[in-house]
Write a protein that holds these residues in place. Structure first.
Motif, PDB file in Angstrom:
ATOM      1  N   HIS A  88      46.932  34.239  36.690  1.00 12.15           N
ATOM      2  CA  HIS A  88      46.115  33.303  35.951  1.00 12.15           C
ATOM      3  C   HIS A  88      45.185  32.785  36.934  1.00 12.15           C
ATOM      4  N   CYS A  89      43.930  33.110  37.247  1.00 12.67           N
ATOM      5  CA  CYS A  89      43.148  33.100  38.372  1.00 12.67           C
ATOM      6  C   CYS A  89      41.917  31.888  37.947  1.00 12.67           C
ATOM      7  N   LEU A  90      41.460  31.110  38.887  1.00 11.81           N
ATOM      8  CA  LEU A  90      40.422  30.282  38.751  1.00 11.81           C
ATOM      9  C   LEU A  90      39.461  30.505  39.765  1.00 11.81           C
ATOM     10  N   PHE A  91      38.263  30.622  39.269  1.00  9.96           N
ATOM     11  CA  PHE A  91      36.934  30.796  40.285  1.00  9.96           C
ATOM     12  C   PHE A  91      36.032  29.509  40.109  1.00  9.96           C
ATOM     13  N   LEU A  92      35.599  28.912  41.151  1.00  4.45           N
ATOM     14  CA  LEU A  92      34.758  27.865  40.924  1.00  4.45           C
ATOM     15  C   LEU A  92      33.409  28.606  41.529  1.00  4.45           C
ATOM     16  N   VAL A  93      32.130  28.562  40.919  1.00  4.60           N
ATOM     17  CA  VAL A  93      31.009  29.440  41.207  1.00  4.60           C
ATOM     18  C   VAL A  93      29.683  28.492  40.942  1.00  4.60           C
ATOM     19  N   GLY A 137      45.574  38.262  51.704  1.00  6.72           N
ATOM     20  CA  GLY A 137      46.361  37.181  51.443  1.00  6.72           C
ATOM     21  C   GLY A 137      45.686  36.014  51.948  1.00  6.72           C
ATOM     22  N   PHE A 138      44.367  36.031  52.338  1.00  4.05           N
ATOM     23  CA  PHE A 138      43.734  34.916  52.804  1.00  4.05           C
ATOM     24  C   PHE A 138      42.851  34.275  51.673  1.00  4.05           C
ATOM     25  N   PHE A 139      42.828  32.961  51.289  1.00  2.66           N
ATOM     26  CA  PHE A 139      42.090  32.658  50.110  1.00  2.66           C
ATOM     27  C   PHE A 139      40.949  31.536  50.580  1.00  2.66           C
ATOM     28  N   ALA A 140      39.909  31.810  50.493  1.00  2.00           N
ATOM     29  CA  ALA A 140      38.872  30.712  50.893  1.00  2.00           C
ATOM     30  C   ALA A 140      38.615  29.749  49.764  1.00  2.00           C
ATOM     31  N   VAL A 141      39.315  28.809  49.611  1.00  2.00           N
ATOM     32  CA  VAL A 141      39.419  27.588  48.883  1.00  2.00           C
ATOM     33  C   VAL A 141      38.819  26.129  49.317  1.00  2.00           C
ATOM     34  N   ALA A 142      38.070  25.614  48.651  1.00  2.00           N
ATOM     35  CA  ALA A 142      37.265  24.636  48.970  1.00  2.00           C
ATOM     36  C   ALA A 142      38.182  23.305  48.570  1.00  2.00           C
ATOM     37  N   ARG A 191      27.172  32.795  43.197  1.00  3.55           N
ATOM     38  CA  ARG A 191      27.726  32.540  44.437  1.00  3.55           C
ATOM     39  C   ARG A 191      29.040  31.889  44.105  1.00  3.55           C
ATOM     40  N   ILE A 192      30.290  32.538  44.679  1.00  8.08           N
ATOM     41  CA  ILE A 192      31.654  31.946  44.375  1.00  8.08           C
ATOM     42  C   ILE A 192      31.791  31.182  45.631  1.00  8.08           C
ATOM     43  N   LEU A 193      32.421  29.953  45.115  1.00 11.87           N
ATOM     44  CA  LEU A 193      32.680  28.915  46.271  1.00 11.87           C
ATOM     45  C   LEU A 193      34.287  28.797  46.713  1.00 11.87           C
ATOM     46  N   SER A 194      35.175  29.374  45.688  1.00 13.57           N
ATOM     47  CA  SER A 194      36.486  29.072  45.888  1.00 13.57           C
ATOM     48  C   SER A 194      37.157  30.048  44.731  1.00 13.57           C
ATOM     49  N   TYR A 195      38.721  30.507  45.188  1.00 10.20           N
ATOM     50  CA  TYR A 195      39.125  31.580  44.311  1.00 10.20           C
ATOM     51  C   TYR A 195      40.767  31.192  44.565  1.00 10.20           C
ATOM     52  N   GLU A 196      41.381  31.210  43.492  1.00 15.23           N
ATOM     53  CA  GLU A 196      42.877  30.815  43.539  1.00 15.23           C
ATOM     54  C   GLU A 196      43.517  31.488  42.304  1.00 15.23           C
TER      55      GLU A 196
END
Length: 180
Positions: free
Chosen positions: A39-44, A14-19, A55-60
């Protein structure tokens, strides 16, 4: 544990590391389920010299397409690829945006697509010079089951169905530009 596996373990808690996103907008449904549709968005980042994965920077993730679209518009990064759980670009989706710009020869890679997407990719679209894709049946790029090198155009490639051999079997994936 790979970077991707760690991200999915964090997401499941339940914790999202989002920049650069606002986590309050993200839905916190079960990360291991596609019910409801997600519908997910990854910033890499691109693959660095000497490395084998991005390297994954954020996930939502969102269960609402409008919220997902708003997050995508607010995100920095270059749209590289979107995976879909269904054929013909239907079902849950996973949008990958890169901070290292369009695909080049080094490209972007995922040695483990994670628990959520392992063996669930049925179709995809690539963008911004990502014209080559390899999908693997095993983690860490083991057992090539889908390969398309220099496909489509310089702008990208659409694969409405990965085929019977690769459908719902991709565990790791690489994408790159084979023309430059």
């Amino acid at each position: 544990m790979s970077t991707m596996a760690r991200i999915f373990a964090i997401a499941a808690s339940g914790f999202f590391a989002v920049a650069s996103f606002q986590p309050a907008q993200a839905e916190t449904t079960d990360a291991y389920s596609f019910t409801p549709e997600r519908h997910c968005l990854f910033l890499v980042e691109g693959i660095s010299s000497g490395e084998e994965e991005s390297r994954i920077l954020s996930y939502e993730c969102h269960t609402d397409k409008d919220s997902a679209r708003q997050a995508q518009q607010a995100s920095s990064g270059t749209h590289l690829m979107t995976w879909y759980s269904g054929q013909n670009f239907q079902g849950s989706s996973y949008r990958i945006q890169g901070t290292s710009g369009p695909c080049d020869r080094s490209g972007y890679g995922f040695s483990n697509v994670g628990s959520v997407w392992n063996n669930r990719i049925s179709s995809f679209k690539t963008y911004n010079r990502c014209n080559s894709v390899s999908g693997y049946d095993g983690f860490n790029y083991a057992r090539d089951i889908y390969v398309c090198v220099a496909c489509g155009s310089s702008s990208g490639y659409s694969e409405p169905y990965v085929g019977n051999v690769a459908n719902n079997r991709i565990s790791s994936l690489k994408m790159w530009n084979n023309w430059h």
